[in-house]
Design an enzyme around this catalytic site. Sequence first.
Site, mmCIF file in Angstrom:
data_model
loop_
_atom_site.group_PDB
_atom_site.id
_atom_site.type_symbol
_atom_site.label_atom_id
_atom_site.label_comp_id
_atom_site.label_asym_id
_atom_site.label_seq_id
_atom_site.Cartn_x
_atom_site.Cartn_y
_atom_site.Cartn_z
ATOM 1 N N HIS A 1 0.793 -1.218 0.000
ATOM 2 C CA HIS A 1 0.000 0.000 0.000
ATOM 3 C C HIS A 1 0.826 1.269 0.000
ATOM 4 O O HIS A 1 0.492 2.237 -0.677
ATOM 5 C CB HIS A 1 -0.960 -0.051 1.184
ATOM 6 N N ARG B 1 -4.556 -1.847 -16.999
ATOM 7 C CA ARG B 1 -4.604 -3.089 -16.209
ATOM 8 C C ARG B 1 -5.661 -2.906 -15.124
ATOM 9 O O ARG B 1 -5.415 -2.212 -14.133
ATOM 10 C CB ARG B 1 -3.258 -3.353 -15.540
ATOM 11 N N GLU C 1 -0.388 -13.620 -25.618
ATOM 12 C CA GLU C 1 0.651 -13.846 -24.597
ATOM 13 C C GLU C 1 1.068 -15.304 -24.561
ATOM 14 O O GLU C 1 2.104 -15.657 -24.018
ATOM 15 C CB GLU C 1 0.117 -13.469 -23.211
ATOM 16 N N ASN D 1 5.694 -9.558 -21.888
ATOM 17 C CA ASN D 1 6.211 -10.078 -20.601
ATOM 18 C C ASN D 1 5.876 -11.557 -20.460
ATOM 19 O O ASN D 1 6.740 -12.395 -20.213
ATOM 20 C CB ASN D 1 5.605 -9.321 -19.417
ATOM 21 N N ASP D 2 4.587 -11.843 -20.607
ATOM 22 C CA ASP D 2 4.204 -13.249 -20.515
ATOM 23 C C ASP D 2 4.689 -14.024 -21.733
ATOM 24 O O ASP D 2 5.102 -15.173 -21.631
ATOM 25 C CB ASP D 2 2.684 -13.380 -20.367
ATOM 26 N N ARG E 1 9.130 -15.216 -15.395
ATOM 27 C CA ARG E 1 9.443 -13.784 -15.499
ATOM 28 C C ARG E 1 9.822 -13.168 -14.155
ATOM 29 O O ARG E 1 10.418 -12.097 -14.105
ATOM 30 C CB ARG E 1 8.273 -13.015 -16.119
ATOM 31 N N CYS F 1 2.459 -4.421 -25.832
ATOM 32 C CA CYS F 1 2.232 -3.641 -24.603
ATOM 33 C C CYS F 1 3.038 -4.151 -23.412
ATOM 34 O O CYS F 1 2.830 -3.701 -22.294
ATOM 35 C CB CYS F 1 0.747 -3.601 -24.250
#
Length: 754
Positions: free
Chosen positions: A368, A475, A610, A633-634, A644, A681
């Site tokens: 947080h 996201r 992905e 990324n994936d 990753r 992306c």
Amino acid sequence: MQAAAPSVSRRLLARLRDVMAGGGTAEERLDKVVTLIAADMVAEVCSCYVMRAGEVLELFATEGLKKTAVHKTRLRVGEGLVGDVAAHARPLALADAQSHPMFAYRPETGEEIFHSLMGVPIIRGGRVIGVLVVQNRTMRHYTDEEIETLETVAMVLAELVASGELVNREELVPVDGNALLPLRIEGIKLNAGVGIGVAVLHQPRITIRRLVAEDPEAELARLRAALASIKNALDELFSRPEMRDGEHRDVLETYRMFTEDKGWLGKIGEAIRSGLTAEAAVQKVHDDMRARMSQITDPYLRERLHDFEDLANRLLQHLSGGEEGAPRGELPHDAILIARTMGPMDLFDYDPKRLRGLVLEEGSPTMHVAIVARALDIPVVGRAKDVLDKVESHDPVIVDGDNGQVFVRPSDDIRDIFSEALTQREQRAAHYARLRDLPAVTRDDVSVKLMMNAGLLLDMSHLHDSGADGIGLYRTELPFMARSALPDVAAQTLLYRKILDQAAGKPVVFRALDVGGDKILPYWNPYEEDNPALGWRSIRITLDRPAVLRHQLRALLRSAVGRELRLMFPMIAEVAELVQARRILDLEIERERAAGRPLPDSIQVGTMLEVPALAFQMDALLPLVDFVSIGSNDMTQFLYAVDRGNPRIAERYDPLAPAMLTFIRYVAAKCEAARVPLSVCGEMAGRPLEAMALIACGVRILSVASPSIGPVKTMIRTLAVAQLKDYLDGLLKSPDRSLRDKLKSFAIDHGVTL
Ligand code: PEP
Ligand code: MG
């Protein structure tokens, strides 16, 4: 023996207080303390082990074991039952200790006649600094109340052990090497940016002067008053303009709920009733929690514990008169805050204009305080191991949030390098600001759409500052993670509408909920999986739990009424999954229509690419989608079978390898032939050299983190694509592991600014 009713323990505590405040050396007082405890708990033995340098527990005082064993008997952490208590920072109570596999017999103690054993850790500042043990001849079953009593006593004893009178204070704190040498500490990136300044230790430890109280009711009233003033402070925070909305508000609202948590308050109440002062009770519950925290792997639980911890610190400040709280007035103009962890409210105690950085011993990207720090634009490095032991107040510190590292007492060379980097950064920022309204067009007139990735409402302000063409990836799971419960349709609609309002007409591609893997929602119990990246995650979850997806889609449809809605589904591995997801969307559209509700002006549906398998269904896929977005990324993780999140193999494969680029070029060619827009992306798109290669592969839309817009646009405006494309065609046939060096040379030779 009777269960230790609170009054018994109160009497013991009062006597302990007298002994500890009395005369004699620390060792003499410790001797009296163990005698007292043994008598009060009707135990034949009470022993106190103290942690010495090298993680060794040394017997310092005993009633009942042979006195000659004092300072002779030593156990390593993890060795024997005493070592086990220390290693796990948890109590142990055994009726038949000698048959326990961990039992380590020490003949010099003469302990063979004692069968039962109860041990509790002596904890100070979240660290085990000793172990307190009682033993009985009989096979005694110690009760939970007795364990509680011994824990309370151990807490009082912690003051004596940590006082530096028994062993040097330094021995209690593990320090690697010479603490005064310059140090580089590795951590993880929690917020980008570089900060140079001097260390300010967040919340210097509050010394509790009064441990034992006569009047529990008065202590409970003090606790209530302290809680009330914290709640008032929170209400004041909520009324500030910067708190109107955004995830940091959600975070603090959840935090406010903790101030009413019955379980936690109940434990503090119990400790007060056992004879402790309000502050000592808070400290006790807090220490228990901290010690246990090291054993908890569930990220949500850890997050909650951090918030409780922050609350405990605040309570301690209030209860001890606040005199040792954050030194607001004295904050240097270039403060680097150093903390073990921080609660979401803490940063607001400091003047953000004076904060140059934050370093935490703990932390995770979803923690947080990291969300709040992003809102305040403060570089943060987390998991900086033992930083509190290695940094002194006022030490010069450099926080390198871009690379997840911290320099403590840096040499002049390092300092110069970072000062220079900071100046260059400012110059570059000015240069990028000038580029803001210029198009991302190459020297040979190829237009590239440069979009931005976002995940928090507060990212949206960068859309206009950076000059991005829109949001290429929103996201949606991150706001879900900042809350304590699944947001309902109305709350989601409000959030998505705010996002679209802030986009002010620029396109926004919302990605449907992508949780699981490393993104765990607080209110969903994750299934234990050996391999979560390949497990029940993302679209696999939402297709199995369609209500969650339906609610989200409904909210998206409602938020975009009268505008365009762009939506994509994550982790699609086969066309059938996309068809299924679209069917859910179509049903929602039908429902809204049947209920007479207005709909978005247009709806564009895309898929993320992905999972490599989907690329082998391009002909079936492309007629069904309005756009495709490669999540590199994936994609990299699946193409190379490389986790990753695992730093050991992170550098092993390069996305600028012939395999990856050939793959992307193939997908780009398919999309181009079908006239379906393709974007990339993942992180790859945000690095100028990689972005250059992607453009040469035929990608014309890049969606990158906002700080990358300027650098990538600079690269694009100095590139001639046709030359590079020809060059790359040849390179892709090479057996090289990576084309990075060659692409870099190309850029240098052709004046491309990277
Ligand atoms: C990706 O995988 O590249 C992507 C953009 O999604 P995330 O990083 O959120 O998994
Ligand atoms: Mg992904």
